[in-house]
Each structure stands twice: as structure tokens, then as C-alpha cells.
Scaffold this active site. Structure first.
Site, PDB file in Angstrom:
ATOM      1  N   ASP A 142      26.539  44.207  36.447  1.00 60.03           N
ATOM      2  CA  ASP A 142      27.651  43.371  36.024  1.00 60.03           C
ATOM      3  C   ASP A 142      27.189  42.456  34.889  1.00 60.03           C
ATOM      4  OD1 ASP A 142      30.276  42.713  36.111  1.00 60.03           O
ATOM      5  OD2 ASP A 142      30.119  41.325  37.796  1.00 60.03           O
ATOM      6  N   HIS A 149      34.855  32.947  29.587  1.00 57.73           N
ATOM      7  CA  HIS A 149      34.554  32.795  31.015  1.00 57.73           C
ATOM      8  C   HIS A 149      33.174  32.157  31.197  1.00 57.73           C
ATOM      9  CE1 HIS A 149      34.182  33.724  35.301  1.00 57.73           C
ATOM     10  NE2 HIS A 149      33.023  34.321  35.039  1.00 57.73           N
ATOM     11  N   ARG A 157      28.030  23.468  35.029  1.00 56.05           N
ATOM     12  CA  ARG A 157      26.581  23.268  35.173  1.00 56.05           C
ATOM     13  C   ARG A 157      26.042  22.314  34.121  1.00 56.05           C
ATOM     14  NH1 ARG A 157      26.921  28.738  35.894  1.00 56.05           N
ATOM     15  NH2 ARG A 157      26.475  29.064  33.702  1.00 56.05           N
ATOM     16  N   GLU A 214      38.147  38.480  39.848  1.00 53.63           N
ATOM     17  CA  GLU A 214      37.614  38.405  38.479  1.00 53.63           C
ATOM     18  C   GLU A 214      38.107  39.630  37.720  1.00 53.63           C
ATOM     19  OE1 GLU A 214      33.328  37.846  38.343  1.00 53.63           O
ATOM     20  OE2 GLU A 214      33.590  35.672  38.406  1.00 53.63           O
ATOM     21  N   GLU A 216      37.834  42.204  35.187  1.00 59.36           N
ATOM     22  CA  GLU A 216      36.768  42.820  34.391  1.00 59.36           C
ATOM     23  C   GLU A 216      37.151  44.232  33.993  1.00 59.36           C
ATOM     24  OE1 GLU A 216      32.786  42.571  35.757  1.00 59.36           O
ATOM     25  OE2 GLU A 216      33.043  40.630  36.755  1.00 59.36           O
ATOM     26  N   LYS A 268      29.309  38.140  46.140  1.00 60.09           N
ATOM     27  CA  LYS A 268      29.915  39.250  45.398  1.00 60.09           C
ATOM     28  C   LYS A 268      29.890  40.570  46.168  1.00 60.09           C
ATOM     29  CE  LYS A 268      30.027  37.053  41.259  1.00 60.09           C
ATOM     30  NZ  LYS A 268      31.187  36.988  40.353  1.00 60.09           N
ATOM     31  N   THR A 375      33.882  38.772  33.697  1.00 59.36           N
ATOM     32  CA  THR A 375      35.275  38.344  33.633  1.00 59.36           C
ATOM     33  C   THR A 375      35.710  38.130  32.188  1.00 59.36           C
ATOM     34  OG1 THR A 375      34.926  37.214  35.706  1.00 59.36           O
ATOM     35  CG2 THR A 375      36.905  36.622  34.486  1.00 59.36           C
TER      36      THR A 375
END
Lengths: 441, 441
Positions: A142, A149, A157, A214, A216, A268, A375
Site C-alpha cells: 500500500d 491525504h 503529527r 479509504e 484508493e 488495517k 488514499t
């Protein structure tokens, strides 16, 4: 690769294909299905191509002698319960198969009459067929290539440097879980796990309280490389079969607690949903565009990620939507509500760059491997491709037309993805939907 | 599970087994090998058991009619080119197979004569057989359960709280790469990748400058669970086949640059080496011990990670060594040099806790899945299981008996792992070596 199979004047004798939102004659995506009346789906699963609201049965067409040459080789490889063997063949047989199926299904093909005579045996109503994950996925990587995103997530963060120092050099990615991939339409069970909210003293084990989708794009790969032999970016195209969706369901509370220092894991791995149809690179050829120009000041990609042809035509112009349908909306007969609109031009890295990066250390890709793009969010809130972004990690509630509000997904909610590739002078195509409904823990 | 197959007085008619450092009669580990004289290794690969310096051929023994009942079922499942089908059967057939092979190979078994008569057909010299990765690994999870290693690594990130807030609650892990697993003895090519040393302004692409080994125990799994149905910790044992080694080769410079925010990726995926033999839970039964008492103040594991029986007997007492042999030492006929000594009691989490954690969100384990424990370091420098720890990330040089010095691995260096499980009153067993030599980029 732009040839007669993209001619917008050609139509199909399968009436539902003409004007079909996803699967006109010019698409012909690959998938694995079990035909109706089959009590043991796995035993009889085989490859097919979507055409309108029908599925063209590659195994039955092969048995009827409708293919020749490389297309016959491809149809044989696609006749089993997964497309791995087809993916191992590379692009030429797949292209040949596309051409012959196009010719069979076109109203004016050289073999149209032959196919029409056999229609009862080689076409199935899609709505009575069971779709499967189209390949046995050995490895699922991934990426994190949706820059908006990545920015939205990074802001929590580090507000001053949300992307960090490596993002514009490295196509950041992580290994994800292949065992729990599932196909569109299967329910996704709300996972349990360790969660610790910031205001709590210690973690507890229990059902996820921040369940997210998400949006994708899925990238299906093959034939791949031998271990120790990287795929140069200029050769990456040969290893890309086609695109679809992956919903990288995320348990944000589990993920936030577990991820230091090795990254996402159980947040996930409880399940990821793929759409059943692989829209081939051949079908997508008209929708290739230049890689969007990087903002001034962004570094030039390192040489192993740089290819002139890829810069000129390595990106895709595909519009994407994420929608939600709640239990209440379903009961009231309301349509799904669009949560976001974004597109593949919101990706910072091309797929060829992902392939070159994945293999640049000698890591081997195998036929049927899967990439997720990460994403795909647009630059503004209308484009945010996950609830975590739309709700600012649960701080902001989103109101739905039903009057309900959502931060994260509730049991019974269904996430639905749609795609559309359009260009003047060409017939638009889509991926088919990717759907998954949340089941209680 | 401690039965006649652990009786220290029993010996084998295969003379090299008696007193063998790794593979006495009481071990009988499972692996996949190609017998000698075979030009197409994959086509003829089959399951076997190591006995002294020989391999007992399960396919040949099956064909000779040496098995009955559940053992026959197990031998059939082990006769192909991977052990996945055997792993899918669960523990009972595997245990039955062990008992019957023990009886065949013991000097005083009920079927000893039958087996001895067939020795030419069912035993091969191990040194002329080609070993393989024993299963098709669908998913490879790498844990971080070596607490001293986690502390050493974390100290660089945060000297005041090297383990972070989650370590003592969460068996931290990440998805690793299954496609590039290789078997002991195969060379490991120095990977290239993006590296940026702290003193550099921008990354470059090129050969790794901080190539490291990681001493880990491999855990082979099966049959596994259905998606959505966690394995309770009390049932974990049924899903653990056995142990071996994994060398989680690490390109530290690539890893350090790429890992934020999603964790290690290309710094690990260029290749991981497993030892060929799976030492079964049955063989290891005498070496099970209580989980080491947690230091005062450490939290009690959450309920889904807590099982009384696991606390009493869920750990293993196995001594581990990592050694290095350089090109110069090899040329001079010097033996490998021991870099560290540690053991499985340096793990903070039991294997049953890992299984319960991996599946607690509904993620499914499949037969042949692989866990790594994470690097197993002891509490002091003599026990540090990677060069990154021994060299303090390249700051401190380690002198070898050859007069050479090392921070990280040079081309031609070989990393070698050895294990030994011992207990008074029992015959000691080992894993067999895990070896890999660094080839130039």
C-alpha cells in the site's frame, strides 16, 4: 495502444453495453466469476469480461473455439479460478484477447455472427454471477501517493512539516495484508482490537470506535521480476495489468495506538475490499496524461524514478467518488450520498514510479500482486477521501441528507466507490462499483 | 506432549543421528528437499525429516507403505513441493507422523527392520540434497518482541522512553515481504536504494552502506482461522507448527530514510533468509518453560493476551548464537566468529500471544504463514543480535579474530545463526544452521 478498440463509433450487439456507465464495448475489464446455478462457487470460477450488464465467459468461449493464436493462450490462462496465470503472460496475449473479444462483441465484427449464435452459452447476466477477488494475491503493497491525504494526516503529527523530509523523494509505502482481501459486496466486520484514546490511562480491547474507509485505486501486477533484478522505470508498463478499487478499511483508534514505531498493522489487516473488475491498461490508454507538474521547489525525482515517457503520459485522468449509504437511507430508498470527489491526478507518483521503487532494491513482484495507491484526496475538503480527514479525526460531524450525522462509520453503513474516465472523442468507462457494508463486531 | 519420542535412552540405527548437534532421533524436523541427481529441483521437491546427516524421504517412505492411519494422511500431505497441506491438517496427523517415523528410525522400533531394509531408497545424504523454503508463505509478519533489541533501537529515537507507551501492551509487529524469502545457503545480494545520511543534503540511489543481519526465530503456522474469527490465546497452540530461523537482513540506511511514517519497507524486502528445517512443537515440548516474570510495574497483559497455561509453559528455553565469517577468515580456514549469544527467554511476548494478537481483529492466518519474532538480543552487548546494535549504528567498530573490523557487513561476509535447546534428562536439539553470504550489489 490507442487502436480500433477505442473507436467511439463501434457499438456492441449486447444492447446494455451501449451507453453503459462502466462497461461499454470499449472497456472489457477482466474478472473472475462463478456462473449462476452453481452451488460450489470456487470449483467453477473462471475468468470473464464485463460487457454492459452481462459477463462474457472466457472459458466457455474458449471451449467454443472462438479464439486463435495469442488470444487463445490468454483465454486458456484466464479459464481457471484466478487470473494469476494470465497476468504471468505479460501484455501481448492480453492485448490479443482484448482485440478478439472486441471483434466478437462488436455489432460489426468479423466474427460477430459466430458469437451471437453462441450467446446463450457465453454470456451470463452479471447480477446472478458471484464475483471473486480476481487473483491470488501473494503480496499487497500500500503506497501513500495521495499527497493531499498524506498532508492531512501529517498535519496532526507535525503541523509545520506535515509531509516530512522524505515524501517528495520516496514513494512511501508499506507492506499490507493479503490474506484478508475480500471482494466488493462482502460485508466487513467491525474489528476489535487494542485502543487507547488520548484521554484514557491504559488501552482496552474492544470493538473499533473509529472505523473508516479509504478511497484508493488498486493496481494489479504481472508478470513481475526475478529477485535481485529491479524493473527499470522504462520497462514498468509491461508489468502493470490494470486498475480497480481498493477500500483500505482502517480502524483509526487501533492504528493510532499500535503504529509506533513500525507502522500500521491490525488497524488495517482485518479486511480490505477490492472491486472485482480489472480495467486493463489497454482500455485506459486514451485516458493517459502527463504527470502533473510538481510545484516549484519540489525536487526532481531521482534517476531511477525518472522517465521522460512516464512524465509525458504516465498519469491517468480518472475521476473518483466516495459515497456512503446508511441503514436509514437504505430503508427510505434514498440514494448513496457523495462524501468526496477526487481523481488520479491527485497522486504525487505515477504507477511506473511505484513499480520502479518497489523493485529498486531487488524485491520481486509476482503475477497477481496488488498495489494500493494510498488514499486519494483532493486539495480541498470536497475531495477528502476518508472520514478521518472529513471529520478531522472525529472532531467534526458530517451531516447526511437523511439528517443523520457521521464522524466515523456506524454498523450498517455502506461505503461505495465509483470511477469515471472521460475524454472528448472517446467513450467514457468506469471501474464498476466497490461496495462494502459494515457488520457489527 | 512429552512422550516416548523424547526418551533420551532411545537411539537410531542411522549412526550419525546419535549425538548429532542438531538432529538426533528426538528432533525429526520437517523440511522440503530435492533429492540428488535431480536437474529440475522444483519438479521433484518433497517433504523430509532430518535425521543426523541424512534426510528421511517422506514421499518414498509413503510409497513403500511404511505409514498407516493419520501418519499416512500427514505423509501424503507432505509429499509435494511445500508443506502447506501438512500445515493445514493441524497437530494430530503431524504428531502421528512423528511417532511412526521415530519408530521406524529407532534402533529398537517395532518397524525398524522394515525401514532398515529400505534404507537405500528412503534416506539421502543431506549434503547432496537441495533444500527449499519449506512452505509457500502467503503472509509474513515480523514482530518486535525482543525487548532488548527494541530498547536499543528506541534509545536512538527517544533516550528517555526508548520503548514508547505501547510496547508493554501491544505485541508490536508489521507486515513484511513474503515474495523475497529465500533458504539458507542462497547468497543475499547487497540491495541498492535511496539513502540519505544525516550529513547529506539530499538522498541518492546506490548500494546500501549499512547492511545488517537480524537474529530472529521463525514461527511456522497452520491451519489458521477464518477471516473475522480470532484465535483465542488458549487455542493458539493448535496453529503453531514449529520453529526455525529467519535472518531479517536489513539495509539500515535505506530503512532510516524511508520509514517515516509507515514503517520499514525496502530496507527489509530485498530478501529474508529462513533455515530449511521446521523444528516441531512436539520436538520442542521438553524445552517449554514459564514466561519470564515481567519486571515490577509492567502492566498485566490484556485478557485476550492472557492465558494461565501460556504463562506457565508458553516460553521456550533455546540458546541462540549469531556468527560472522568473512572472506579473509574463510580463506585462512578460520571458524566463524561468534558475535552474540542470546536466547528465546529474551522475548517479551510468547508465540501464543503473537497468534492471539495477529488474529484479534479478525485477520486470518493461512497454512504456511510465517512470523518472525523480531531480533533477539540479550540485555548486555554480548547478546546484541544485530550489527546496528553492536556498532551503535556504525559509530563503533568491532574487531574480528582475523584482525579485520566491522561496523556493518562487507561483501563476502556470511552471517550464520545456531540454536540449541537443552535440558537435564533430555537429548539436546538444534534448528540446523541459517547461513547467508553477502554478494556484491
Amino acid at each position: 495502444m490507442i487502436d480500433e478498440t477505442h473507436d467511439p463509433k463501434r457499438v456492441s450487439w449486447v444492447a446494455s453495453a451501449n451507453g453503459h456507465v462502466d462497461f461499454p464495448l470499449q472497456n472489457l475489464p477482466l474478472g473472475v466469476f462463478s456462473p449462476p446455478g452453481n452451488n460450489v462457487p470456487d470449483a467453477k470460477a473462471r475468468g470473464g469480461m464485463a460487457i454492459g450488464d452481462k459477463i462474457f465467459d472466457l472459458k466457455a468461449a474458449l471451449a467454443a473455439g472462438l479464439f486463435s493464436g495469442e488470444a487463445e493462450t490468454a483465454a486458456k490462462a484466464a479459464s481457471g479460478g484466478s487470473l494469476n496465470r494470465l497476468m504471468a503472460l505479460g501484455s501481448a496475449p492480453r492485448r490479443a484477447l482484448r482485440r478478439q473479444v472486441f471483434d466478437l462483441l462488436a455489432s460489426d465484427g468479423t466474427n460477430t455472427a459466430k458469437a451471437r449464435n453462441l450467446a446463450g452459452g457465453i454470456l451470463h447476466d452479471a447480477n446472478v454471477c458471484a464475483m471473486q477477488v480476481p487473483a491470488q494475491v501473494a503480496s499487497f503493497t500500500d503506497f501513500f501517493a495521495g499527497i493531499h491525504h498524506a498532508t492531512n494526516g501529517g498535519r496532526r503529527r507535525n503541523p509545520n512539516d506535515p509531509l516530512g523530509p522524505n515524501y517528495k523523494y520516496v514513494p512511501v509505502a508499506y507492506h499490507s495484508r493479503a490474506s484478508s482481501l475480500q471482494v466488493s459486496g462482502q460485508p466487513i466486520r467491525r474489528p476489535s482490537g487494542q485502543r487507547k484514546l488520548p484521554e484514557e490511562n491504559a488501552p482496552t480491547y474492544g470493538p473499533c470506535r473509529k472505523l473508516d474507509y479509504e478511497l484508493e485505486v488498486a493496481i494489479w501486477l504481472g508478470p513481475g521480476n526475478r529477485q535481485g533484478e529491479p524493473i527499470p522505470i522504462a520497462e514498468a508498463a509491461e508489468h502493470i495489468v490494470g486498475l480497480g478499487f481498493v477500500n483500505d478499511w482502517s480502524a483509526r483508534d487501533i492504528q493510532q495506538w499500535e503504529s509506533a514505531p513500525l507502522g500500521p498493522f491490525l488497524g488495517k489487516s482485518f479486511g480490505s475490499t477490492v472491486s472485482p473488475w480489472i480495467v486493463t491498461m489497454e482500455a485506459l490508454a486514451p485516458f493517459r496524461v502527463a504527470q502533473p507538474r510538481r510545484p516549484a521547489g519540489d525536487p526532481r525525482p531521482l534517476d531511477y524514478l525518472w522517465d521522460e515517457a512516464d512524465q509525458r503520459r504516465g498519469a491517468f485522468d480518472i475521476a473518483l467518488e466516495a459515497l456512503v449509504l446508511t441503514e436509514k437511507m437504505r430503508a427510505a430508498g434514498q440514494p448513496p450520498h457523495r462524501m468526496s470527489r477526487s481523481g488520479t491526478l491527485d497522486l504525487y507518483w505515477t504507477i511506473a514510479q511505484m513499480v520502479a521503487h518497489q523493485t529498486c532494491n531487488g524485491c520481486n513482484i509476482e503475477p497477481g500482486d496488488l498495489f494500493g495507491t494510498g488514499t486519494i484526496s483532493g486539495p480541498t475538503p470536497e475531495g477528502w477521501g476518508s472520514l478521518s480527514e472529513l471529520s478531522q479525526d472525529g472532531q467534526k460531524s458530517n451531516t447526511l441528507p437523511s439528517g443523520e450525522s457521521r464522524t466515523f462509520l456506524e454498523d450498517g453503513d455502506e461505503a461505495i466507490f465509483r470511477a469515471r474516465a472521460s475524454r472528448a472523442g472517446y467513450v467514457s468507462i468506469g471501474f464498476g462499483e466497490c461496495r462494502g457494508r459494515v457488520a457489527a463486531a
